[in-house]
Design a protein around this motif. Structure first.
Motif, PDB file in Angstrom:
ATOM      1  N   TRP A 238      43.896  38.333  42.702  1.00 29.40           N
ATOM      2  CA  TRP A 238      42.776  38.327  41.755  1.00 29.40           C
ATOM      3  C   TRP A 238      41.687  39.260  42.263  1.00 29.40           C
ATOM      4  O   TRP A 238      41.646  39.594  43.452  1.00 29.40           O
ATOM      5  CB  TRP A 238      42.245  36.919  41.538  1.00 29.40           C
ATOM      6  CG  TRP A 238      43.219  36.014  40.817  1.00 29.40           C
ATOM      7  CD1 TRP A 238      44.493  36.318  40.458  1.00 29.40           C
ATOM      8  CD2 TRP A 238      42.991  34.674  40.383  1.00 29.40           C
ATOM      9  NE1 TRP A 238      45.072  35.252  39.824  1.00 29.40           N
ATOM     10  CE2 TRP A 238      44.177  34.224  39.757  1.00 29.40           C
ATOM     11  CE3 TRP A 238      41.909  33.802  40.461  1.00 29.40           C
ATOM     12  CZ2 TRP A 238      44.304  32.947  39.218  1.00 29.40           C
ATOM     13  CZ3 TRP A 238      42.026  32.527  39.917  1.00 29.40           C
ATOM     14  CH2 TRP A 238      43.206  32.102  39.295  1.00 29.40           C
ATOM     15  N   ASP A 239      40.774  39.650  41.362  1.00 23.40           N
ATOM     16  CA  ASP A 239      39.840  40.725  41.700  1.00 23.40           C
ATOM     17  C   ASP A 239      38.370  40.301  41.644  1.00 23.40           C
ATOM     18  O   ASP A 239      37.504  41.065  41.202  1.00 23.40           O
ATOM     19  CB  ASP A 239      40.064  41.931  40.782  1.00 23.40           C
ATOM     20  CG  ASP A 239      39.871  41.593  39.307  1.00 23.40           C
ATOM     21  OD1 ASP A 239      39.894  40.399  38.961  1.00 23.40           O
ATOM     22  OD2 ASP A 239      39.693  42.527  38.505  1.00 23.40           O
TER      23      ASP A 239
ATOM     24  N   SER B 131      40.422  35.210  46.887  1.00 20.39           N
ATOM     25  CA  SER B 131      40.802  35.817  45.606  1.00 20.39           C
ATOM     26  C   SER B 131      41.836  36.911  45.806  1.00 20.39           C
ATOM     27  O   SER B 131      42.853  36.978  45.108  1.00 20.39           O
ATOM     28  CB  SER B 131      39.548  36.377  44.914  1.00 20.39           C
ATOM     29  OG  SER B 131      39.877  37.220  43.840  1.00 20.39           O
ATOM     30  N   ASN B 132      41.596  37.779  46.788  1.00 22.04           N
ATOM     31  CA  ASN B 132      42.535  38.873  47.061  1.00 22.04           C
ATOM     32  C   ASN B 132      43.914  38.361  47.477  1.00 22.04           C
ATOM     33  O   ASN B 132      44.932  38.987  47.182  1.00 22.04           O
ATOM     34  CB  ASN B 132      41.977  39.781  48.155  1.00 22.04           C
ATOM     35  CG  ASN B 132      40.777  40.587  47.696  1.00 22.04           C
ATOM     36  OD1 ASN B 132      40.568  40.773  46.506  1.00 22.04           O
ATOM     37  ND2 ASN B 132      39.978  41.056  48.644  1.00 22.04           N
TER      38      ASN B 132
ATOM     39  N   PRO C 280      36.250  45.541  40.378  1.00 26.05           N
ATOM     40  CA  PRO C 280      37.004  46.394  41.295  1.00 26.05           C
ATOM     41  C   PRO C 280      38.185  47.100  40.643  1.00 26.05           C
ATOM     42  O   PRO C 280      38.538  48.206  41.033  1.00 26.05           O
ATOM     43  CB  PRO C 280      37.497  45.406  42.365  1.00 26.05           C
ATOM     44  CG  PRO C 280      36.630  44.206  42.234  1.00 26.05           C
ATOM     45  CD  PRO C 280      36.244  44.133  40.801  1.00 26.05           C
ATOM     46  N   LEU C 281      38.796  46.442  39.635  1.00 24.75           N
ATOM     47  CA  LEU C 281      39.985  47.005  39.001  1.00 24.75           C
ATOM     48  C   LEU C 281      39.751  47.460  37.569  1.00 24.75           C
ATOM     49  O   LEU C 281      40.350  48.440  37.123  1.00 24.75           O
ATOM     50  CB  LEU C 281      41.124  45.966  39.009  1.00 24.75           C
ATOM     51  CG  LEU C 281      41.591  45.464  40.366  1.00 24.75           C
ATOM     52  CD1 LEU C 281      42.710  44.454  40.184  1.00 24.75           C
ATOM     53  CD2 LEU C 281      42.063  46.624  41.245  1.00 24.75           C
TER      54      LEU C 281
ATOM     55  N   ASP D 211      34.754  40.054  42.929  1.00 23.72           N
ATOM     56  CA  ASP D 211      33.969  40.802  43.902  1.00 23.72           C
ATOM     57  C   ASP D 211      32.635  40.096  44.125  1.00 23.72           C
ATOM     58  O   ASP D 211      32.369  39.041  43.568  1.00 23.72           O
ATOM     59  CB  ASP D 211      33.756  42.254  43.446  1.00 23.72           C
ATOM     60  CG  ASP D 211      32.973  42.371  42.139  1.00 23.72           C
ATOM     61  OD1 ASP D 211      32.451  41.348  41.642  1.00 23.72           O
ATOM     62  OD2 ASP D 211      32.859  43.497  41.617  1.00 23.72           O
TER      63      ASP D 211
END
Length: 287
Positions: free
Chosen positions: A29-30, A24-25, A204-205, A32
Motif C-alpha cells: 500500500w502507498d 503500509s509498504n 507516492p504512486l 505517505d
C-alpha cells in the motif's frame, strides 16, 4: 515465535508515522506522511507494537460530524498474521465510538470474512479505476459554468454540497483534506453559485481524484479534466455505483477498472441517504 502477549495495543501518534509508512509498504500500500497526518487529524489510528517497538498492525477510524464513521487502513504485517491482530484493532475502532454510530468500510477481498464475523454487512460497492496515461478531453466545454481555484470563503458551500452528496456532514475531514490537496477547484453556475467541487491528492504512486461532487456527469467530467489534464503520471479514482455514463467517459480517457470492492456497514441497514451527486469518493479509507 511471537505470541499475542508480547504485543501492545496502542493509539499511534506523530512519532509513529515512519513506522506506519513501513507497515503500509510491507503489504504494497502507498500511504505517505501527508496521508497519515490527514488521517490522524481526522480520526484515530489503533494498532500493535512488538517488544522492539515495531508497528505490526493498524486500523483507523474516522469520525464525522454526526453518528457516522469510517474504518480503514486495516493492516497486519505478514509475519504477525494468524494472531487476530486485525480483529482486535478493528474492534478497538468500533469501541471508540457510540454504539449508535453507523460504521462503514471499503473491504479488501481478504478482509470480507473477518468483517462479516464482526457483524458488518455488504450494502454497496465502489469502482476502483487507474490510469497510466490520461487523454485530456479537448472537446469538453460548457459555457454555463466557470471553474475557479478554491478560496477559504468557499468552504461553507463545499461542506454543504458534500453533506448531501456523501450523506453526512464532515467539515473537519474536508478542512484537513483541502490542506493536503495538490489542487482544489470549485464549479460555479452563471449566477456565481457553487454547484460542484473536486480535489486532487498527490500520493507516492498516483494522483488521487476525489471527492468529486457535481450535479451531473458532464460537470463531473469537466472537474476531472481540469484536475488531471496537466498531470504526467498515474491517476486513481474510486467511483460509487450509478454513474454509467461517467464511467464510460473515464474509460475513453484512459482509465481501466481494476477492482470493485464492497462497501460494508455496521449498526445500520443501509448507507446514509445520498443525492447521486457524489462521482468520486475521497479514498477508500474515508468511506
Amino acid at each position: 515465535m511471537t505470541t499475542f502477549n508480547q504485543l501492545h495495543l496502542v493509539v499511534f501518534g506523530e512519532n509513529d508515522i515512519t513506522g506506519l509508512i513501513a507497515l503500509s509498504n510491507s503489504v504494497g500500500w502507498d500511504y505517505d506522511e501527508f496521508e497519515i497526518r490527514t488521517v490522524m487529524k481526522s480520526g484515530k489510528i489503533f494498532g500493535h507494537k512488538n517488544a522492539e517497538g515495531e508497528i505490526v498492525s493498524s486500523a483507523t477510524i474516522i469520525r464525522y460530524d454526526s453518528n457516522v464513521a469510517s474504518i480503514g487502513m486495516v493492516i497486519v504485517h505478514e509475519n504477525y498474521r494468524g494472531l487476530g491482530l486485525g480483529k482486535v484493532a478493528t474492534q478497538k475502532c468500533i469501541e471508540s465510538v457510540s454504539e449508535h454510530t453507523a460504521i462503514m468500510l471499503v473491504a479488501t477481498e481478504e478482509g470480507v470474512p473477518l468483517y462479516k464475523k464482526m457483524g458488518f454487512a455488504t450494502v454497496d460497492y465502489v469502482h476502483k479505476y487507474l490510469s497510466n496515461n490520461y487523454f485530456s478531453d479537448k472537446n469538453l466545454a460548457c459555457n454555463e459554468y466557470t471553474i475557479e481555484d478554491f478560496h477559504e470563503q468557499n468552504f461553507a458551500d463545499i461542506v454543504s454540497l458534500d453533506a448531501v452528496a456523501f450523506g453526512v456532514k464532515r467539515s473537519n475531514f474536508l478542512q484537513n483534506r483541502i490542506k493536503q490537496s495538490k489542487q482544489c477547484i470549485v464549479m460555479k453556475d452563471s449566477n456565481g453559485e457553487i454547484i460542484g467541487f473536486g480535489l486532487s491528492i498527490l500520493g507516492p504512486l498516483n494522483l488521487i481524484l476525489g471527492p468529486i461532487i457535481a450535479p451531473d456527469s458532464l460537470t463531473a467530467s469537466l472537474i476531472i479534466n481540469t484536475l488531471a489534464k496537466d498531470h504526467n503520471g498515474k491517476l486513481r479514482i474510486d467511483v460509487p455505483p450509478g454513474h454509467a455514463e461517467f464511467l464510460k467517459w473515464l474509460e475513453q480517457r484512459g482509465f481501466t477498472e481494476v477492482n470493485k470492492p464492497p462497501v460494508m456497514i455496521l449498526n445500520a441497514e443501509k448507507m446514509p441517504t445520498r443525492n447521486d451527486t457524489l462521482f468520486a469518493i475521497a479514498a477508500q479509507i474515508f468511506g
